[in-house]
Design an enzyme around this catalytic site. Structure first.
Site, PDB file in Angstrom:
ATOM      1  N   ASP A   1       0.547  -1.292  -0.249  1.00 53.46           N
ATOM      2  CA  ASP A   1       0.692  -0.103  -0.082  1.00 53.46           C
ATOM      3  C   ASP A   1       0.894   1.132   0.489  1.00 53.46           C
ATOM      4  O   ASP A   1       1.808   1.696   1.033  1.00 53.46           O
ATOM      5  CB  ASP A   1      -0.450  -0.041   0.834  1.00 53.46           C
TER       6      ASP A   1
ATOM      7  N   ASP B   1     -10.914  -4.849   8.217  1.00 52.45           N
ATOM      8  CA  ASP B   1      -9.820  -5.786   7.916  1.00 52.45           C
ATOM      9  C   ASP B   1      -9.035  -6.195   9.195  1.00 52.45           C
ATOM     10  O   ASP B   1      -9.616  -7.585   9.633  1.00 52.45           O
ATOM     11  CB  ASP B   1      -8.632  -5.660   6.853  1.00 52.45           C
TER      12      ASP B   1
ATOM     13  N   LEU C   1     -20.294  -1.085  10.148  1.00 53.90           N
ATOM     14  CA  LEU C   1     -20.757   0.580   9.559  1.00 53.90           C
ATOM     15  C   LEU C   1     -19.609   1.749  10.767  1.00 53.90           C
ATOM     16  O   LEU C   1     -20.050   2.964  10.498  1.00 53.90           O
ATOM     17  CB  LEU C   1     -22.096   0.964  11.063  1.00 53.90           C
ATOM     18  N   GLY C   2     -18.313   1.223  10.192  1.00 51.47           N
ATOM     19  CA  GLY C   2     -18.126   2.603  10.745  1.00 51.47           C
ATOM     20  C   GLY C   2     -17.864   2.447  12.491  1.00 51.47           C
ATOM     21  O   GLY C   2     -17.734   1.573  13.029  1.00 51.47           O
TER      22      GLY C   2
ATOM     23  N   THR D   1      -8.187   2.940   6.394  1.00 52.41           N
ATOM     24  CA  THR D   1      -7.322   2.032   5.711  1.00 52.41           C
ATOM     25  C   THR D   1      -7.223   1.307   6.358  1.00 52.41           C
ATOM     26  O   THR D   1      -6.835   0.933   7.552  1.00 52.41           O
ATOM     27  CB  THR D   1      -6.072   3.103   4.890  1.00 52.41           C
TER      28      THR D   1
HETATM   29  O1  RIB Z   1      -8.597  -2.999   3.200  1.00 45.26           O
HETATM   30  C1  RIB Z   1      -7.735  -2.034   3.058  1.00 45.26           C
HETATM   31  C2  RIB Z   1      -6.731  -3.064   1.612  1.00 45.26           C
HETATM   32  O2  RIB Z   1      -7.970  -2.813   0.880  1.00 45.26           O
HETATM   33  C3  RIB Z   1      -6.031  -1.987   1.519  1.00 45.26           C
HETATM   34  O3  RIB Z   1      -4.448  -2.958   2.589  1.00 45.26           O
HETATM   35  C4  RIB Z   1      -5.193  -2.269  -0.332  1.00 45.26           C
HETATM   36  O4  RIB Z   1      -4.287  -3.140  -0.369  1.00 45.26           O
HETATM   37  C5  RIB Z   1      -6.758  -3.083  -0.533  1.00 45.26           C
HETATM   38  O5  RIB Z   1      -6.894  -4.576  -0.573  1.00 45.26           O
END
Ligand code: RIB
Length: 307
Positions: free
Chosen positions: A14, A264, A232-233, A260
């Site tokens: 990224d 995940d 929902l953030g 970001t």
């Molecule tokens: O969810 C975030 C990710 O989405 C980032 O790391 C980017 O690479 C995309 O895959």
């Protein structure tokens, strides 16, 4: 549940550009702050799952990761992170003829909100054939996203379902124009954000927010998903399972500087917690807390704490 947590998915490097505002069409903004981080939704979720295990005590599951990278410096950076985190990467394919996935991430400084463009590189080779050796049938839980080829995602989910391995499917990213062809009945937990949820419900572009999220999560169950955790953030996660009313798992208030990878972080921590416990609300609360903590730091994997 017996067996490890198996995370299958993408690896990206990224490049994160942070500025007071994002550019308009045709505009160049210079002087933005640059931050680099290993990323990719699959790798991020695996790293989050492994880093939060300290908090889970005896319930901490082993975590395995399956994905594909090129033979380049970005892959080497990610492999160093995996090694530091002692993540089992036996099923990480290293391909000589393509680059590791690469993402350009734009972050708006005032809100921490992000927009991402991705060039998949090696991720586009994570097909059903490439996943043949992945030990899906032996997993305790499969966590998979939508950032690698649809046939590989579909086949991994079908194999898991056939072996009674529960599946968490994070449908990110999802394109309104192409149906990934997932059978909702094979998914124990679907974990979309608001935008992805609208696409799954066949109403791309519809604004789903905290107020409409209980209805939206119920609609996901109506489609056949066996559980829904709608992220929902800053509001948290709306959790829905058949037989009980959807409930909001609220997020703690934090000063977000970079969101970001927050989804995940939630998915990885939720999966790790769920594997060790039958209490899905507790697992979601754990995931929400882990994700909320991550948005107070920059980057993707760089923002995930070791708990
Ligand atoms: O969810 C975030 C990710 O989405 C980032 O790391 C980017 O690479 C995309 O895959």
């Amino acid at each position: 549940m017996a067996g490890p947590l198996l995370v299958i998915g993408s690896v990206n490097y990224d490049l994160i550009f942070r500025h007071a505002r994002l550019p308009q069409a045709g505009e160049t903004i210079s002087g933005t702050e640059l931050f680099e981080s290993c990323g990719g939704k699959g790798a991020n979720q695996a790293v989050a799952a492994v880093r939060c295990r300290g908090h889970l005590g005896n319930a901490a599951p082993p975590v395995l990761f399956g994905g594909a990278v090129g033979n380049d410096a970005h892959a080497a950076a990610q492999r160093r992170v995996f090694e530091e985190d002692e993540l089992d990467t036996r099923y990480l394919l290293v391909l000589d003829d393509c680059h590791t996935g690469l993402s350009a991430v734009w972050v708006e400084a005032a809100t921490g909100d992000n927009r991402i463009m991705n060039s998949p590189g090696a991720n586009s080779r994570l097909t059903a054939d490439a996943l043949a050796a992945a030990p899906i049938e032996e997993a305790g839980l499969l966590l998979i996203q939508n950032e690698t080829p649809a046939d590989g995602v579909r086949s991994a989910i079908e194999r898991a379902h056939g072996a009674n391995v529960p599946v968490i499917w994070n449908p990110a990213p999802i394109d309104a124009g192409s149906d990934p062809g997932i059978d909702p009945g094979q998914i124990a937990w679907v974990t979309p954000n608001e935008v992805e949820c609208a696409v799954l419900l066949g109403r791309p572009g519809e604004r789903i927010d905290a107020a409409s999220s209980a209805d939206a999560a119920s609609e996901l169950l109506d489609l056949g998903y066996r559980g829904a955790a709608l992220t929902l953030g800053p509001a948290g996660v709306m959790l829905a399972q058949p037989g009980s009313a959807p409930t909001l798992v609220p997020a703690p208030k934090v000063d977000a500087i970079d969101t970001t990878g927050a989804g995940d972080a939630f998915n990885g921590a939720f999966a790790a917690a769920l594997l060790g416990s039958a209490d899905s609300r507790k697992a979601a609360l754990f995931g929400v807390r882990y994700a909320s903590d991550s948005v107070t730091r920059r980057g993707t994997q760089t923002s995930f704490a070791r708990w």
